[in-house]
Each structure stands twice: as structure tokens, then as C-alpha cells.
Motif scaffolding. Structure first.
Motif, short mmCIF file in Angstrom:
data_model
loop_
_atom_site.label_atom_id
_atom_site.label_comp_id
_atom_site.label_asym_id
_atom_site.label_seq_id
_atom_site.Cartn_x
_atom_site.Cartn_y
_atom_site.Cartn_z
N ASP A 124 63.61 -41.39 8.35
CA ASP A 124 64.17 -40.14 7.84
C ASP A 124 65.31 -39.60 8.69
O ASP A 124 66.01 -38.68 8.27
N ASN A 125 65.51 -40.16 9.87
CA ASN A 125 66.62 -39.73 10.72
C ASN A 125 67.71 -40.79 10.84
O ASN A 125 68.59 -40.68 11.69
N THR A 126 67.64 -41.82 10.01
CA THR A 126 68.67 -42.84 9.96
C THR A 126 69.32 -42.78 8.59
O THR A 126 68.69 -43.10 7.58
N THR A 127 70.57 -42.32 8.55
CA THR A 127 71.27 -42.18 7.27
C THR A 127 72.01 -43.47 6.91
O THR A 127 72.22 -44.34 7.75
N LEU A 128 72.42 -43.53 5.66
CA LEU A 128 73.24 -44.67 5.23
C LEU A 128 74.56 -44.69 5.99
O LEU A 128 75.09 -45.76 6.29
N GLU A 129 75.06 -43.51 6.33
CA GLU A 129 76.28 -43.44 7.13
C GLU A 129 76.07 -44.11 8.49
O GLU A 129 76.92 -44.88 8.96
N ASP A 130 74.93 -43.83 9.12
CA ASP A 130 74.61 -44.47 10.41
C ASP A 130 74.61 -45.98 10.27
O ASP A 130 75.17 -46.70 11.11
N LEU A 131 73.96 -46.48 9.22
CA LEU A 131 73.84 -47.92 9.02
C LEU A 131 75.19 -48.55 8.65
O LEU A 131 75.51 -49.65 9.12
#
Length: 139
Positions: free
Chosen positions: A116-123
Motif C-alpha cells: 500500500d506504500n509502493t505506487t506505480l510511479e515508484d515502480l
């Protein structure tokens, strides 16, 4: 908890859409070719993502799929829950003895926290050059 190919390939679709966010629709064929995956299998995965409101489909010759929201607002947990169901390390936590129940709940909560704290933007922005963050093991 084991993430199946549904979850893994679903995340692949979503990361590719995040990388190209704002560039217009992207076809599943393009995503499949770029990642050496079966287009037919990706077609099966996109339907639940669309039904959950995570992606939009655009019809026509230049159609394809886009994210329904900004990559910073969609988490990996959103994607995994749609494709894999609830996040739980074991079934029947309620019937476990208190010590084990507490362990399973802590594991579940830790997994939820990461997803829940890893966004698609992060990935999408992740680079393979993260040598400084890598662990080094010596024997």
C-alpha cells in the motif's frame, strides 16, 4: 503468501502503463512484446483491472489502455487485491492459538504496508542502477 503469475503479470501491465502515462493508449500487444509475455494471457488480466476502475480502454485503430488515475495514486496493493484477492498469509487466522494468530497478523500487516506504500510511479521510476541499495553478502 505467494503472488501468482496473475499478480506479477498484472503489475507488469500497470507498470508499463505508468511508464507511458500521458502518451496516449498502449496496446496489450506492445506490452506483451516488450516483456516477452502472452498477449492472450494479458487480455484475461486486463478485464478485472478495467472493471475495478484502475485502467480505461480506448477503442479504435489507435486504441489500447491507459491508467484511470495518476501513477502516484495507484498502489501495488490496489493491483494485487484485484487480481489475487485479499492479502492474507494463512487461511483461518481466527482459529489459531493467540501467539500464532499474532504472528500471522503482523506478517499480513507488514505485507499490506509495503504493497500500500509502493505506487506505480515508484515502480515505473525504479532503475536497475541501485547498486548502492543492494545488499552485499560475504562468505
Amino acid at each position: 503468501m505467494k503472488i501468482s503469475t496473475k499478480g506479477r503479470y498484472g503489475l507488469t501491465i500497470m507498470i508499463e502503463l505508468a511508464k507511458r502515462h500521458g502518451e496516449g493508449p498502449i496496446s496489450l500487444k506492445t506490452i506483451a512484446q516488450a516483456n516477452d509475455l502472452s498477449e492472450h494471457y494479458l487480455e484475461q488480466l486486463i478485464a478485472p483491472l478495467r472493471n475495478a476502475g484502475l485502467v480505461k480502454s480506448i477503442r479504435g485503430a489507435y486504441g489500447g489502455y491507459t491508467l484511470a488515475d495518476e501513477p502516484s495514486k495507484i498502489t501495488s496493493g490496489d493491483v494485487i487485491r484485484v487480481l489475487e484477492g485479499p492479502i492474507t498469509p494463512v487461511e483461518g487466522i481466527e482459529e489459531e492459538e493467540p501467539a500464532k494468530r499474532e504472528l500471522w497478523i503482523r506478517i499480513r500487516d507488514a505485507i499490506k504496508d509495503v504493497l500500500d506504500n509502493t505506487t506505480l510511479e515508484d515502480l515505473a521510476n525504479h532503475s536497475n542502477d541501485s547498486e548502492s541499495d543492494a545488499y552485499m553478502f560475504y562468505i
